[in-house]
Design a protein around this motif. Sequence first.
Motif, PDB file in Angstrom:
ATOM      1  N   TYR A  33      28.071  39.136  18.924  1.00 58.56           N
ATOM      2  CA  TYR A  33      28.491  38.033  19.792  1.00 58.56           C
ATOM      3  C   TYR A  33      29.861  37.560  19.315  1.00 58.56           C
ATOM      4  CZ  TYR A  33      23.827  37.901  21.735  1.00 58.56           C
ATOM      5  OH  TYR A  33      22.663  38.236  22.374  1.00 58.56           O
ATOM      6  N   TYR A  61      20.750  45.449  19.670  1.00 55.08           N
ATOM      7  CA  TYR A  61      21.511  45.131  18.457  1.00 55.08           C
ATOM      8  C   TYR A  61      20.579  44.643  17.348  1.00 55.08           C
ATOM      9  CZ  TYR A  61      21.086  40.218  19.880  1.00 55.08           C
ATOM     10  OH  TYR A  61      20.595  38.987  20.235  1.00 55.08           O
ATOM     11  N   ARG A  82      16.796  44.062  18.241  1.00 50.33           N
ATOM     12  CA  ARG A  82      16.404  43.372  19.466  1.00 50.33           C
ATOM     13  C   ARG A  82      16.730  44.288  20.637  1.00 50.33           C
ATOM     14  NH1 ARG A  82      16.861  38.029  21.442  1.00 50.33           N
ATOM     15  NH2 ARG A  82      14.804  38.798  22.028  1.00 50.33           N
ATOM     16  N   HIS A 133      19.669  42.733  26.086  1.00 58.43           N
ATOM     17  CA  HIS A 133      19.356  41.600  26.970  1.00 58.43           C
ATOM     18  C   HIS A 133      20.591  40.792  27.289  1.00 58.43           C
ATOM     19  CE1 HIS A 133      19.012  40.179  22.784  1.00 58.43           C
ATOM     20  NE2 HIS A 133      19.607  39.096  23.250  1.00 58.43           N
ATOM     21  N   HIS A 135      21.519  36.754  28.003  1.00 64.97           N
ATOM     22  CA  HIS A 135      20.959  35.409  27.839  1.00 64.97           C
ATOM     23  C   HIS A 135      21.285  34.538  29.051  1.00 64.97           C
ATOM     24  CE1 HIS A 135      19.941  35.288  23.478  1.00 64.97           C
ATOM     25  NE2 HIS A 135      20.810  36.279  23.417  1.00 64.97           N
TER      26      HIS A 135
HETATM   27 FE   LIG Z   1      20.821  37.901  22.029  1.00 63.51          FE
END
Ligand SMILES: [Fe+2]
Length: 304
Positions: A157, A191, A212, A215, A217
Amino acid sequence: MRNLTEANLTDAVLAKLEGAPDARFKQIMTSLIQHLHAFVREVELTEEEWMTGIQFLTAVGHKCDDKRQEFILLSDVLGVSMLVDAINHRRPGGVTENTVLGPFYVHGAPEIRNGDDMAAGWKGEPTYVAGRVLGTDGEPVPGALLDLWQSNTEGFYDVQLADTGGRQLRARLRADDEGRFRFRTIKPTAYPVPTDGPVGQILDRMGRHPMRPAHLHFIVSAPGYETVVTHLFVEGDPYLESDVVFGVKNSLVIDFKRSDSEAEAEKLGLKAPFCKASYEFVLRPAAARAKQQKVTSAVDAARA
Ligand SMILES: [Fe+2]
């Protein structure tokens, strides 16, 4: 209160809560002490193990700063975050389900307009996402606010990168008068959660991977409706069955359909090949939630 033993020590500690003026605090501390003592008794914790636990929690604290929250990560990988989420967002079928907020939400992301590209300049598979925001009676929710964020193709991120030059791969978007929304981005990728701290070590000791599934968010909100904090997961991702934070729900897994159509890509402002995904978010009127909470409280009161 002397000569306390293995048998009566728990009661002695609980008795110390008698003067606590806040009833809820007293309830929480009583249960915490009971469970903590029961845990120590059950596993017959050694002094070395007790010290290892103390050092582990100390290391978790040391890893935290204004950008990194190792305690939330610990809560996530132990399933506590999803349990708290489940208890606090019991919704009837048909209403969009919640999942974890995660540690990478940032207030005040740039606003984009319907159809804009929130991944401008980022490499990745071009993706078009569209849908509607509806109420439980199927009524459109005009002007619903969608907060969007995702990782880049390397799994990071923007807040994890040293210098991103501002907010990236995150945006706020308003649905139109019919509750419709659409935006361009890149296809999300799976990730790992950060593994360079004590939580990474404990995952390793448990024999677990840190991944994970891919996805996007979302926080979807509108006046008069209950806010939904959720993800949309990519169908076919290899980690859907083993999300390290236990956040996957069937209703949130959608097809990111591949298309090679140059004509369609051009119409949507993308380059072929690209992916296309759609979703209808269903929000519950806030009044309905308040009513449910009232019923739940009445049931709890009757039980007490
Ligand atoms: Fe996430």
